[in-house]
Design a protein around this motif. Sequence first.
Motif, PDB file in Angstrom:
ATOM      1  N   ARG A   1      38.956  42.870  35.893  1.00 53.04           N
ATOM      2  CA  ARG A   1      37.665  43.403  36.352  1.00 53.04           C
ATOM      3  C   ARG A   1      36.524  42.466  36.003  1.00 53.04           C
ATOM      4  NH1 ARG A   1      33.303  45.489  34.742  1.00 53.04           N
ATOM      5  NH2 ARG A   1      33.927  45.330  32.560  1.00 53.04           N
ATOM      6  N   LYS A   2      36.594  41.832  34.843  1.00 53.56           N
ATOM      7  CA  LYS A   2      35.516  40.939  34.403  1.00 53.56           C
ATOM      8  C   LYS A   2      35.394  39.710  35.302  1.00 53.56           C
ATOM      9  CE  LYS A   2      35.670  42.323  29.539  1.00 53.56           C
ATOM     10  NZ  LYS A   2      36.019  41.916  28.149  1.00 53.56           N
ATOM     11  N   ARG A   3      36.391  39.430  36.105  1.00 54.94           N
ATOM     12  CA  ARG A   3      36.370  38.244  36.971  1.00 54.94           C
ATOM     13  C   ARG A   3      35.882  38.556  38.386  1.00 54.94           C
ATOM     14  NH1 ARG A   3      38.104  34.010  34.639  1.00 54.94           N
ATOM     15  NH2 ARG A   3      39.025  34.271  32.564  1.00 54.94           N
ATOM     16  N   LEU A   4      35.573  39.828  38.652  1.00 54.72           N
ATOM     17  CA  LEU A   4      35.127  40.223  39.985  1.00 54.72           C
ATOM     18  C   LEU A   4      33.759  39.649  40.319  1.00 54.72           C
ATOM     19  CD1 LEU A   4      36.186  43.981  40.086  1.00 54.72           C
ATOM     20  CD2 LEU A   4      37.171  42.115  41.433  1.00 54.72           C
TER      21      LEU A   4
ATOM     22  N   ILE B   1      46.171  44.412  46.293  1.00 55.80           N
ATOM     23  CA  ILE B   1      45.544  44.072  45.000  1.00 55.80           C
ATOM     24  C   ILE B   1      46.436  44.382  43.801  1.00 55.80           C
ATOM     25  CG2 ILE B   1      43.212  44.479  45.902  1.00 55.80           C
ATOM     26  CD1 ILE B   1      43.263  47.156  44.250  1.00 55.80           C
ATOM     27  N   GLY B   2      47.598  44.969  44.022  1.00 59.59           N
ATOM     28  CA  GLY B   2      48.367  45.555  42.920  1.00 59.59           C
ATOM     29  C   GLY B   2      48.887  44.609  41.865  1.00 59.59           C
ATOM     30  N   ARG B   3      48.962  43.301  42.165  1.00 61.47           N
ATOM     31  CA  ARG B   3      49.425  42.343  41.149  1.00 61.47           C
ATOM     32  C   ARG B   3      48.291  41.475  40.596  1.00 61.47           C
ATOM     33  NH1 ARG B   3      54.424  39.166  43.526  1.00 61.47           N
ATOM     34  NH2 ARG B   3      53.252  39.446  45.458  1.00 61.47           N
ATOM     35  N   VAL B   4      47.056  41.829  40.902  1.00 59.51           N
ATOM     36  CA  VAL B   4      45.926  41.039  40.390  1.00 59.51           C
ATOM     37  C   VAL B   4      45.909  40.979  38.856  1.00 59.51           C
ATOM     38  CG1 VAL B   4      43.409  40.906  40.242  1.00 59.51           C
ATOM     39  CG2 VAL B   4      44.504  41.314  42.455  1.00 59.51           C
TER      40      VAL B   4
ATOM     41  N   MET C   1      41.649  51.886  41.346  1.00 59.50           N
ATOM     42  CA  MET C   1      43.025  51.805  41.816  1.00 59.50           C
ATOM     43  C   MET C   1      43.947  51.194  40.761  1.00 59.50           C
ATOM     44  SD  MET C   1      42.826  53.009  44.912  1.00 59.50           S
ATOM     45  CE  MET C   1      44.297  52.441  45.759  1.00 59.50           C
ATOM     46  N   LEU C   2      43.494  50.126  40.124  1.00 57.32           N
ATOM     47  CA  LEU C   2      44.372  49.405  39.213  1.00 57.32           C
ATOM     48  C   LEU C   2      44.555  50.119  37.879  1.00 57.32           C
ATOM     49  CD1 LEU C   2      43.383  45.677  39.887  1.00 57.32           C
ATOM     50  CD2 LEU C   2      45.338  46.975  40.753  1.00 57.32           C
TER      51      LEU C   2
ATOM     52  N   TYR D   1      51.803  45.722  33.774  1.00 58.56           N
ATOM     53  CA  TYR D   1      50.558  45.340  33.116  1.00 58.56           C
ATOM     54  C   TYR D   1      49.940  46.588  32.519  1.00 58.56           C
ATOM     55  CZ  TYR D   1      48.835  46.498  37.865  1.00 58.56           C
ATOM     56  OH  TYR D   1      48.581  47.090  39.071  1.00 58.56           O
ATOM     57  N   THR D   2      48.930  46.392  31.701  1.00 55.07           N
ATOM     58  CA  THR D   2      48.310  47.495  30.963  1.00 55.07           C
ATOM     59  C   THR D   2      46.862  47.673  31.409  1.00 55.07           C
ATOM     60  OG1 THR D   2      47.476  46.072  29.192  1.00 55.07           O
ATOM     61  CG2 THR D   2      49.746  46.904  28.955  1.00 55.07           C
TER      62      THR D   2
END
Length: 461
Positions: A135-138, A68-71, A96-97, A126-127
């Motif tokens: 997160r809003k797209r989950l 998931i690290g580049r999501v 995690m992110l 990323y920040t």
Amino acid sequence: MQIQFHGAAGGEVTGSCHLVEIAGRRVLLDCGMIQGSREAEARNLAPFDFDAAAIDALVLSHAHIDHIGRVPLLVKRGFRGSIWAQQATCDLLPVMLLDAASLAEQSAERANRDRADGEPEVEPLYTREDVEAARKRLRPLPYHELHEILPGVGVRLHDAGHILGSSIVELREEGAAPRTLVFSGDIGMTATPILRDPEPPPRADLLLMESTYGDRNHKERLATVAELGRIFAEAHDDGGNVVIPAFAVGRSQELLYWFAAHYEDWNLAHWRVFLDSPMAAKVMAVYDRHEELFDAEAAKVWRGRIRPFALPNLHVAESVDDSKAINRLRGGAIIIAGSGMANGGRVRHHLANNLAQRGAHVIFVGYQARGTLGRLLVDGVKRVRLFGEEIEVRARIHTVGGLSAHADQHGLLAWYAAGASRPPVVLVHGEDPARGVLASELTRRYGVDVALSQPGMRRDV
């Protein structure tokens, strides 16, 4: 349906990322971070090999960073679709992110402090704002329910038994000629504490299968637990600390489970146990919210006198000051800290303070990728460089493979054999020669067509 491989291919185990063209749409399976050497990790900054804005949906197998690290980077570069994952994965992902973003921001800040005049300013990968946008797209999904994520595209998740919320992804193209692709994600070991056993693969026309331990078998788990007890007894006699690099999700919780189960016969009351991770309390809270995913034995332990997340001598070090205080201890401490491959995080400070101590012990309880500090130590390197200093390795290094969250060769073969069909296989998420050995075994035992994924390779389903 066609799949193209963009990560955890070509003999690599990190950076999981596979693009599926299905029913006229583009679905991405995982978008993980590349981990390992400095050169390998620099590839995370490179442009994707596809247009992020053209991806219609993202489906995640589980919440480990190499998946998931580049999501957030995908969203930052134009992805505007929904992100589908099991409910617990959706809870773990921001934890995690946000940690990964914080590390990226700190790294960029240090680099900018040291950069020479005229050099361009370093931007973080990323920040935290990018993480919030992701997160809003989950969109959370339960196990076992078929859900239409796009017109003509269905997804059903099955329990992979790897970490909380880990999933085997069943991706279906509906219509006159339906096709099914199954992606194993990472398959867990049977009888892993807390988690239910991996479910067998559903019927498929093509199976993407992990191959991390395709060439070896783990020590029996009970033998491994006994080995842990012996190491703690030896370490107590030696008078030093025990440092355990462990992933914040999965391995840390399993260790605490065993500590609770063996608190008295391992004489753990003689130790101070530290869980040194800014994510620890948040991750444990997610576990507590999802006890419905625990196996029956874990449910009993959680109702017991000594609970894994409430050991009498457990200290959760959340602040930097808490972590620094641990480094003043020269003995009597069991320190569980991230990251699991010792390539970043607070565990590097604990290693810097303990590797040169003859009474210290370091226990590796998970896979160590090529190029990581953990791999160097497991391979027996005599000196390492940490924080600008050369450190002689005098501590005793232990590899306890039976606690792996990944199925071994026997487990992977048994998992394939338990499936509803005998589909052709493409192996991903494995180094060479591990995946080559697994491919030979699958072909020899089941007569199955097996391919080894390569970056950019395409395969029809």
